[in-house]
Enzyme design. Sequence first.
Site, PDB file in Angstrom:
ATOM      1  N   PHE A   1       2.590  44.854  -9.964  1.00 25.15           N
ATOM      2  CA  PHE A   1       2.924  43.522 -10.458  1.00 25.15           C
ATOM      3  C   PHE A   1       4.232  42.995  -9.886  1.00 25.15           C
ATOM      4  O   PHE A   1       4.532  41.815  -9.991  1.00 25.15           O
ATOM      5  CB  PHE A   1       3.032  43.555 -11.986  1.00 25.15           C
ATOM      6  CG  PHE A   1       3.908  44.671 -12.493  1.00 25.15           C
ATOM      7  CD1 PHE A   1       5.276  44.662 -12.326  1.00 25.15           C
ATOM      8  CD2 PHE A   1       3.332  45.771 -13.121  1.00 25.15           C
ATOM      9  CE1 PHE A   1       6.069  45.709 -12.767  1.00 25.15           C
ATOM     10  CE2 PHE A   1       4.116  46.811 -13.578  1.00 25.15           C
ATOM     11  CZ  PHE A   1       5.492  46.784 -13.413  1.00 25.15           C
TER      12      PHE A   1
ATOM     13  N   ASN B   1      -0.359  39.846 -16.183  1.00 29.18           N
ATOM     14  CA  ASN B   1       0.372  40.836 -15.383  1.00 29.18           C
ATOM     15  C   ASN B   1       0.094  40.611 -13.906  1.00 29.18           C
ATOM     16  O   ASN B   1      -1.043  40.711 -13.456  1.00 29.18           O
ATOM     17  CB  ASN B   1      -0.089  42.230 -15.797  1.00 29.18           C
ATOM     18  CG  ASN B   1       1.015  43.258 -15.808  1.00 29.18           C
ATOM     19  OD1 ASN B   1       0.760  44.428 -15.881  1.00 29.18           O
ATOM     20  ND2 ASN B   1       2.261  42.822 -15.717  1.00 29.18           N
TER      21      ASN B   1
ATOM     22  N   TYR C   1      -1.203  52.655 -21.485  1.00 32.48           N
ATOM     23  CA  TYR C   1      -0.222  51.574 -21.613  1.00 32.48           C
ATOM     24  C   TYR C   1      -0.896  50.205 -21.671  1.00 32.48           C
ATOM     25  O   TYR C   1      -1.749  49.866 -20.837  1.00 32.48           O
ATOM     26  CB  TYR C   1       0.763  51.609 -20.437  1.00 32.48           C
ATOM     27  CG  TYR C   1       1.778  50.500 -20.492  1.00 32.48           C
ATOM     28  CD1 TYR C   1       2.859  50.573 -21.352  1.00 32.48           C
ATOM     29  CD2 TYR C   1       1.630  49.362 -19.704  1.00 32.48           C
ATOM     30  CE1 TYR C   1       3.790  49.545 -21.425  1.00 32.48           C
ATOM     31  CE2 TYR C   1       2.543  48.329 -19.761  1.00 32.48           C
ATOM     32  CZ  TYR C   1       3.620  48.424 -20.630  1.00 32.48           C
ATOM     33  OH  TYR C   1       4.524  47.393 -20.702  1.00 32.48           O
TER      34      TYR C   1
ATOM     35  N   GLU D   1      12.831  46.223 -17.679  1.00 33.91           N
ATOM     36  CA  GLU D   1      12.665  45.693 -16.325  1.00 33.91           C
ATOM     37  C   GLU D   1      14.058  45.646 -15.705  1.00 33.91           C
ATOM     38  O   GLU D   1      14.747  44.633 -15.764  1.00 33.91           O
ATOM     39  CB  GLU D   1      12.024  44.304 -16.358  1.00 33.91           C
ATOM     40  CG  GLU D   1      10.626  44.309 -16.953  1.00 33.91           C
ATOM     41  CD  GLU D   1      10.025  42.910 -17.054  1.00 33.91           C
ATOM     42  OE1 GLU D   1      10.682  41.948 -16.608  1.00 33.91           O
ATOM     43  OE2 GLU D   1       8.914  42.790 -17.589  1.00 33.91           O
TER      44      GLU D   1
ATOM     45  N   TYR E   1      20.739  21.306  23.370  1.00 33.61           N
ATOM     46  CA  TYR E   1      19.973  22.388  22.761  1.00 33.61           C
ATOM     47  C   TYR E   1      18.806  21.881  21.907  1.00 33.61           C
ATOM     48  O   TYR E   1      17.765  22.528  21.840  1.00 33.61           O
ATOM     49  CB  TYR E   1      20.884  23.248  21.881  1.00 33.61           C
ATOM     50  CG  TYR E   1      21.883  24.082  22.640  1.00 33.61           C
ATOM     51  CD1 TYR E   1      22.024  24.001  24.023  1.00 33.61           C
ATOM     52  CD2 TYR E   1      22.715  24.954  21.959  1.00 33.61           C
ATOM     53  CE1 TYR E   1      22.948  24.765  24.704  1.00 33.61           C
ATOM     54  CE2 TYR E   1      23.652  25.728  22.628  1.00 33.61           C
ATOM     55  CZ  TYR E   1      23.767  25.629  23.995  1.00 33.61           C
ATOM     56  OH  TYR E   1      24.683  26.392  24.668  1.00 33.61           O
TER      57      TYR E   1
ATOM     58  N   HIS F   1       4.288  35.814 -25.079  1.00 33.37           N
ATOM     59  CA  HIS F   1       4.724  35.690 -23.699  1.00 33.37           C
ATOM     60  C   HIS F   1       4.695  34.246 -23.183  1.00 33.37           C
ATOM     61  O   HIS F   1       5.001  34.003 -22.019  1.00 33.37           O
ATOM     62  CB  HIS F   1       3.855  36.569 -22.792  1.00 33.37           C
ATOM     63  CG  HIS F   1       4.174  38.032 -22.908  1.00 33.37           C
ATOM     64  ND1 HIS F   1       3.994  38.737 -24.072  1.00 33.37           N
ATOM     65  CD2 HIS F   1       4.678  38.923 -22.015  1.00 33.37           C
ATOM     66  CE1 HIS F   1       4.351  39.991 -23.890  1.00 33.37           C
ATOM     67  NE2 HIS F   1       4.782  40.131 -22.646  1.00 33.37           N
TER      68      HIS F   1
ATOM     69  N   ARG G   1      16.268  21.320  24.760  1.00 33.66           N
ATOM     70  CA  ARG G   1      16.022  22.431  25.680  1.00 33.66           C
ATOM     71  C   ARG G   1      15.662  23.729  24.953  1.00 33.66           C
ATOM     72  O   ARG G   1      14.883  24.535  25.465  1.00 33.66           O
ATOM     73  CB  ARG G   1      17.270  22.644  26.547  1.00 33.66           C
ATOM     74  CG  ARG G   1      17.155  23.772  27.547  1.00 33.66           C
ATOM     75  CD  ARG G   1      18.286  23.817  28.560  1.00 33.66           C
ATOM     76  NE  ARG G   1      19.547  23.290  28.116  1.00 33.66           N
ATOM     77  CZ  ARG G   1      20.702  23.974  28.115  1.00 33.66           C
ATOM     78  NH1 ARG G   1      20.717  25.243  28.496  1.00 33.66           N
ATOM     79  NH2 ARG G   1      21.826  23.409  27.734  1.00 33.66           N
TER      80      ARG G   1
END
Length: 555
Positions: free
Chosen positions: A362, A203, A58, A449, A311, A88, A314
């Site tokens: 990835f 990747n 791949y 994906e 608060y 990309h 404290r």
Amino acid sequence: MKSRTVILDGAGLSADAVVAVARHGAVVELADTARAALAETRQYIEAHWLQEDAPLMYAFNTGVGALKSQRIAPDEISTFQASLIRSHSAGTGEPMPAEVVRAMMVLRANAFASNHSGVRVEILDRLIAMLNLGITPVVASKGSVGASGDLAPLALMSGALMGLPQSRVTFRGEEMPASHAFELAGLAPTLDVQAKDATALINGATASLAYAVLTAHDARELLTHATISMAMSLEALRGELSCFEDRVMQARPHRGQRQVAAAIRRLVAGSQRCTEPARQVRLRSTPGLDDGPKSGTPHAPPLAPRIQDVYSLRCVPQVHGPVLDALDYVDGILATEMNSATDNPLIFPQAEGYAIISGGNFHGQYIAQAMDLLALAVTDLSAICDRRSARLIDPACNFGLPANLIAQRPGINTGFAVAQSMGTGLVLENMGLCSPASATSLPAKGNTEDHISNSCFAARRTRTVVENAQAIVAVELLLAAQALDLADRDLSAFPVGAGTAAAQSAVRAIVPAMLADDRWLHDDLERLKALLTSDQLRAAVQAACGPLWQAQETA
């Protein structure tokens, strides 16, 4: 810091080293052992896997995503790899900060140094040369879903590494084409990518990780500074200290809670301001105190003991403590991520040669969930800091300090009310930002994906939350320092703790007290924000009272 050398071996990179490279220009080198291993693996790949009859691997000799079964001929692999970078490079938005891009580069190089990616050593040498020469790609910050890694940001980084004509970098204070910067630096203007090079470059959730490492580092510094500013507020309000005793912490012995309480005890050690005699003193701005000579004298009749505080004073160990515990968890996640191989497929030595295996390292879910947790923790930290600031300006809550901490001529002067409300505005912004990103998933890339992490947004968002919180802590420092100066007029006989005094001095070294008329507060706050992004305040305090975060005390 500039002289530090960071050696990449794929296993020993630390967050401090990433910060040193990203922010301070530390020199980067590739370990000799890693270089030799990379060369040996690459030699095997070129001898055995770049053949017509090689099995389908791949993104090596196949297409990507839905094209995973499409074989790429050996003589077209280089073209395919370069095409990956172009296709990309689909990022958008404002450029990533240069320090984040530099962190991304060193993290990617370290991932390759683990020798599971099969890239040529020339790729690492180019990344390292760019870091050492200060050639920083211009990378759009938006567009990654953090699933098959941060594809778009890494492609933009990789296009610059290759010297593609569309790629831009910053070099010697100017933005220019990447190839021109390489020529000016004496390097080849372009670099071809070969089998697996581009696949490995893009990747991995490395943009997410770069944001995350720097943000977690800043969040830890923020917690230190928020604990310092809390001690200043505590002493300005003459608070109770018994709630921070270790026997109280031992009754509910969370590690972070105990460490925060111990840090507070160190900061206020030796304080006479947080005592019952000091609380009995009337300040000159105490409501109803019309007789000036009575200021600085005990209340008559005496005030009832305060018993316990609100608060935001404290419960600080119980609120700051979870932030410390969250940071420890986040740092553990990031330490693993920094020294992991995160591309696909991965290469492993075996008895005869190497195996290549497709996997999912990835995916950015670890980073996304860690950043969601950190955003939530820092948002709550910023909220409690803002509540202390609100008390400091409110005459109904500040035990005799003037309204809005005005030193003179109230009405003519407005004091610090808007500085405090700015902090509230940023808390509200953080509250809107801290909703989970990691639980938001939509399928992408033609449903190949079908689960994404949203890690890049999660980390980028958390950086914004931390930056907002830095401004909120700066407000508390500004107001607490003013309150201490105003109280000193009547309480000089009751000194504050050594750590608090050192913090007050460090603040006053850059921002003077406002004891006359109002002045331009924007610049004061910017100076204090800058103080919080340096180590000056922490160093000054620790010089006076020792390290705040010591090993957990025993009962």
